[in-house]
Design an enzyme around this catalytic site. Structure first.
Site, PDB file in Angstrom:
ATOM      1  N   SER A 146       1.224  -1.225  -0.192  1.00 37.75           N
ATOM      2  CA  SER A 146       0.326   0.289   0.183  1.00 37.75           C
ATOM      3  C   SER A 146       0.952   1.206   0.019  1.00 37.75           C
ATOM      4  O   SER A 146       2.363   0.830   0.464  1.00 37.75           O
ATOM      5  CB  SER A 146      -1.109   0.215   1.205  1.00 37.75           C
ATOM      6  N   TYR A 159      -1.545  -0.743  10.326  1.00 39.66           N
ATOM      7  CA  TYR A 159      -1.474  -0.689   8.700  1.00 39.66           C
ATOM      8  C   TYR A 159      -0.278  -0.169   7.997  1.00 39.66           C
ATOM      9  O   TYR A 159       0.571  -1.039   7.403  1.00 39.66           O
ATOM     10  CB  TYR A 159      -2.442  -0.422   8.610  1.00 39.66           C
TER      11      TYR A 159
HETATM   12  N1  LIG Z   1      -8.801  -0.566  -1.647  1.00 37.58           N
HETATM   13  C1  LIG Z   1      -7.613   0.081  -1.068  1.00 37.58           C
HETATM   14  O1  LIG Z   1      -8.171   0.695  -1.372  1.00 37.58           O
HETATM   15  C2  LIG Z   1      -6.290  -0.437  -1.186  1.00 37.58           C
HETATM   16  C3  LIG Z   1      -4.692  -0.210  -1.343  1.00 37.58           C
HETATM   17  C4  LIG Z   1      -3.933  -0.186  -0.816  1.00 37.58           C
HETATM   18  C5  LIG Z   1      -3.297  -1.657  -0.121  1.00 37.58           C
HETATM   19  N2  LIG Z   1      -4.712  -2.583  -0.392  1.00 37.58           N
HETATM   20  C6  LIG Z   1      -4.605  -3.995   0.219  1.00 37.58           C
HETATM   21  O2  LIG Z   1      -4.900  -4.054  -1.259  1.00 37.58           O
HETATM   22  C7  LIG Z   1      -6.040  -5.833  -0.154  1.00 37.58           C
HETATM   23  C8  LIG Z   1      -7.444  -6.227  -0.814  1.00 37.58           C
HETATM   24  O3  LIG Z   1      -8.017  -5.297   0.041  1.00 37.58           O
HETATM   25  P1  LIG Z   1      -9.053  -4.789  -1.005  1.00 37.58           P
HETATM   26  O4  LIG Z   1      -9.655  -3.843  -0.645  1.00 37.58           O
HETATM   27  O5  LIG Z   1      -9.163  -5.806  -2.509  1.00 37.58           O
HETATM   28  O6  LIG Z   1      -9.948  -5.673   0.830  1.00 37.58           O
HETATM   29  P2  LIG Z   1     -11.800  -6.363   0.282  1.00 37.58           P
HETATM   30  O7  LIG Z   1     -12.503  -5.653  -0.579  1.00 37.58           O
HETATM   31  O8  LIG Z   1     -12.252  -5.966   1.850  1.00 37.58           O
HETATM   32  O9  LIG Z   1     -11.376  -8.034  -0.503  1.00 37.58           O
HETATM   33  C9  LIG Z   1     -10.366  -8.326   0.881  1.00 37.58           C
HETATM   34  C10 LIG Z   1     -10.383 -10.318   0.130  1.00 37.58           C
HETATM   35  O10 LIG Z   1      -9.823 -10.907   1.465  1.00 37.58           O
HETATM   36  C11 LIG Z   1     -10.332 -11.697   2.005  1.00 37.58           C
HETATM   37  N3  LIG Z   1      -9.969 -11.987   3.318  1.00 37.58           N
HETATM   38  C12 LIG Z   1      -9.743 -11.095   3.893  1.00 37.58           C
HETATM   39  N4  LIG Z   1      -9.495 -10.570   5.205  1.00 37.58           N
HETATM   40  C13 LIG Z   1      -9.078 -12.074   4.642  1.00 37.58           C
HETATM   41  C14 LIG Z   1      -8.005 -13.287   5.707  1.00 37.58           C
HETATM   42  N5  LIG Z   1      -7.765 -12.125   7.299  1.00 37.58           N
HETATM   43  N6  LIG Z   1      -7.418 -14.130   4.943  1.00 37.58           N
HETATM   44  C15 LIG Z   1      -8.336 -14.987   4.283  1.00 37.58           C
HETATM   45  N7  LIG Z   1      -8.647 -13.939   3.417  1.00 37.58           N
HETATM   46  C16 LIG Z   1      -8.839 -12.813   3.807  1.00 37.58           C
HETATM   47  C17 LIG Z   1     -11.437 -10.852   1.958  1.00 37.58           C
HETATM   48  O11 LIG Z   1     -13.406 -12.359   2.150  1.00 37.58           O
HETATM   49  P3  LIG Z   1     -13.630 -13.101   3.435  1.00 37.58           P
HETATM   50  O12 LIG Z   1     -13.826 -11.191   4.637  1.00 37.58           O
HETATM   51  O13 LIG Z   1     -14.126 -13.690   3.468  1.00 37.58           O
HETATM   52  O14 LIG Z   1     -12.178 -13.126   4.024  1.00 37.58           O
HETATM   53  C18 LIG Z   1     -11.799 -11.236   0.775  1.00 37.58           C
HETATM   54  O15 LIG Z   1     -12.044 -11.478  -0.226  1.00 37.58           O
HETATM   55  C19 LIG Z   1      -5.178  -6.086   1.287  1.00 37.58           C
HETATM   56  O16 LIG Z   1      -3.925  -6.312   1.410  1.00 37.58           O
HETATM   57  C20 LIG Z   1      -5.280  -4.040   1.864  1.00 37.58           C
HETATM   58  O17 LIG Z   1      -4.831  -3.237   2.314  1.00 37.58           O
HETATM   59  C21 LIG Z   1      -6.103  -2.197  -0.683  1.00 37.58           C
END
Ligand SMILES: NC(=O)c1ccc[n+]([C@@H]2O[C@H](COP(=O)([O-])OP(=O)(O)OC[C@H]3O[C@@H](n4cnc5c(N)ncnc54)[C@H](OP(=O)(O)O)[C@@H]3O)[C@@H](O)[C@H]2O)c1
Length: 255
Positions: A146, A159
């Site tokens: 991130s 985080y």
């Molecule tokens: N969205 C942003 O703005 C952003 C920016 C920078 C970085 N990121 C990074 O991108 C990654 C994904 O984020 P996202 O925005 O796509 O989130 P999201 O839409 O909430 O999706 C998260 C996914 O991961 C699964 N998950 C969550 N916790 C988990 C765990 N402990 N073990 C296994 N699976 C898990 C969730 O399914 P379940 O809930 O069923 O487990 C879901 O499939 C993260 O590492 C986040 O830090 C996101």
């Protein structure tokens, strides 16, 4: 995309964690679209099954579990090997950001949990895919970090520290796994997913105003970057963190 529209199988296989929705789903979709077979993970079994059906059950399997659970990590790698006979690519995407508040009052047990999910899980899975396939056959690893790992983000300190650790982990792995396996990270700014919803819901135009490219990210933006970092086009790239942020970092130093 229906399976009739999919390209010929590439012969490659990937494991993408946290891929029932959001960025992980976008990455899985990009890899399936170029012909890879993919194992996706997530905690909620029903949501994962729906994702597998949408991605195409003839090329995708799901293994439900928590990213930090060592037994689940082993199962995910074993099931990928059983189903596809190989695991060329690992995308460590599952992450957590459960607390918001000043670093002075951070609950240290929560910090440990954040590290467990965001950093130690990624290392554990990298060890497992290395031993199961990559050390003898090569491949690539992509860690979803991130921009919070590159500069301080107020009130999400645990985080940010964990994502900074993930970026250093990327360099460590890249150094030790070379020349067989390339390891890179992606550092997104805000991508429109459930995880980041609170940052833009009801005020998307305002939130996007500080982005030089005029919009927030979408999962396919990160899917495209992950596809690049797991392709021959990036064969001479390792240990890097690709910032995918709509130009947000260009604002540093302004004002
Ligand atoms: N969205 C942003 O703005 C952003 C920016 C920078 C970085 N990121 C990074 O991108 C990654 C994904 O984020 P996202 O925005 O796509 O989130 P999201 O839409 O909430 O999706 C998260 C996914 O991961 C699964 N998950 C969550 N916790 C988990 C765990 N402990 N073990 C296994 N699976 C898990 C969730 O399914 P379940 O809930 O069923 O487990 C879901 O499939 C993260 O590492 C986040 O830090 C996101």
């Amino acid at each position: 995309m229906t399976s009739a529209e999919l390209p010929e199988p590439s012969g490659r296989a990937a494991l993408v964690t946290g891929a029932s929705r959001g960025i992980g789903y976008g990455v899985a979709e990009a890899l399936v679209a170029r012909g890879d077979r993919v194992c996706v993970t997530g905690r909620n079994e029903d949501a994962l099954k729906e994702a597998v059906d949408r991605l195409g059950a003839d090329r995708v399997i799901g293994v439900a579990g928590k990213a930090h659970d060592l037994a689940h990590q082993s199962e995910a790698v074993e099931r990928t090997m059983e189903a596809f006979g190989r695991v060329d690519f690992l995308v460590n995407n599952a992450g957590t950001n459960p607390v918001f508040g000043p670093i002075a009052d951070l609950d240290l047990d929560v910090v440990r949990k954040v590290f467990e999910t965001n950093v130690i899980s990624a290392l554990g899975l990298a060890q497992k895919t290395w031993h199961a396939w990559q050390k003898d056959n090569g491949g690539a690893i992509v860690n979803i970090a991130s921009i919070a790992g590159l500069a301080p983000s107020p009130f999400i300190g645990a985080y940010g520290i964990s994502k900074a650790a993930m970026i250093n982990l990327t360099q460590q792995l890249a150094h030790e796994f070379a020349p067989r396996v390339r390891v890179n990270a992606i550092a997104p700014a805000v991508v429109k997913t459930k995880f980041a919803q609170a940052l833009y819901e009801g005020r998307e135009e305002e939130a996007a105003a500080s982005y030089p490219l005029g919009r927030l990210g979408v999962p396919s933006d990160i899917g495209g970057a992950a596809a690049f970092l797991t392709s021959e086009q990036s064969d001479w790239v390792t240990g890097q963190t690709l910032v995918v942020d709509g130009g947000l970092f260009l604002n540093a130093g302004v004002g």
